[in-house]
Design an enzyme around this catalytic site. Sequence first.
Site, PDB file in Angstrom:
ATOM      1  N   LYS A 262      -5.206 -17.452  16.718  1.00 31.33           N
ATOM      2  CA  LYS A 262      -5.837 -18.503  17.044  1.00 31.33           C
ATOM      3  C   LYS A 262      -7.225 -18.445  16.692  1.00 31.33           C
ATOM      4  O   LYS A 262      -7.975 -17.564  17.115  1.00 31.33           O
ATOM      5  CB  LYS A 262      -5.573 -18.874  18.538  1.00 31.33           C
ATOM      6  CG  LYS A 262      -5.576 -20.296  18.948  1.00 31.33           C
ATOM      7  CD  LYS A 262      -5.243 -20.384  20.494  1.00 31.33           C
ATOM      8  CE  LYS A 262      -5.502 -21.854  21.001  1.00 31.33           C
ATOM      9  NZ  LYS A 262      -5.148 -21.513  22.529  1.00 31.33           N
TER      10      LYS A 262
HETATM   11  O1  G3P Z   1      -5.183 -23.882  25.384  1.00 36.97           O
HETATM   12  C1  G3P Z   1      -6.167 -24.604  25.013  1.00 36.97           C
HETATM   13  C2  G3P Z   1      -6.074 -25.782  25.718  1.00 36.97           C
HETATM   14  O2  G3P Z   1      -4.755 -26.086  26.295  1.00 36.97           O
HETATM   15  C3  G3P Z   1      -6.926 -25.912  27.082  1.00 36.97           C
HETATM   16  O3  G3P Z   1      -6.718 -26.856  28.171  1.00 36.97           O
HETATM   17  O4  G3P Z   1      -6.936 -27.953  30.149  1.00 36.97           O
HETATM   18  O5  G3P Z   1      -8.660 -26.052  29.480  1.00 36.97           O
HETATM   19  O6  G3P Z   1      -8.750 -28.223  28.539  1.00 36.97           O
HETATM   20  P1  G3P Z   1      -7.837 -27.211  29.021  1.00 36.97           P
END
Ligand code: G3P
Length: 218
Positions: free
Chosen positions: A83
Amino acid sequence: MRFFVDTADIAAIRELHELGMVDGVTTNPSLILKSGRDIAEVTREICDLVPGPVSAEVIASDAEGMIREGKHLAEIAPNVTVKVPLTWDGLKACKALTDDGHMVNVTLCFSPAQAILAAKAGATFISPFIGRLDDIGLDGMELIADIRQIYDNYGYETNLLAASIRSVNHVIECARVGADVITAPPSVIKAMASHVLTDKGLDLFNADWAKTGQKIGA
Ligand code: G3P
């Protein structure tokens, strides 16, 4: 639509995997912190459990560092997806790592323009963040729909992986607009099973059943 689970929590991944609901896993530095585990150790454990793509994120900010870290992460298991962030250096790393035969997930995507560049750089997955756009008053789902249309217009093969999913509604909307993959926390995937009318219906059936005085298999 493929389901990736957005966590480094082994017990949560195992529970969903046993039900056939895990096609892959995504992690990020915040999720590694939350797990309290060593990145190499926990990534290896996840890869042993789940045969699908498992994203592990680089930390370097320059392309050379990202490529070095990416190759290191890719050595953990054949299903590791490297990633990288959607920066100019991240795109350089994406191109080099894909040319080298690795799967690459380009993350922190917030615009259709960024998604076009990731596809041109050969990304296996593009990760647009829905919830974080919603957080600042924009429409995260509009980004998913825009990328879907653009990728379809030109036959880009990069998989649209909708990330930063915070609700069941996000999952449904992603399915409606045709995201290839969603990555969601275990809590959101489990919440998909709930409906107030299911609970209400069950209460009624249980109450009526009690009145019959019967037992099944007794
Ligand atoms: O993995 C990246 C993403 O899904 C993060 O989500 O909820 O931290 O914005 P969030």
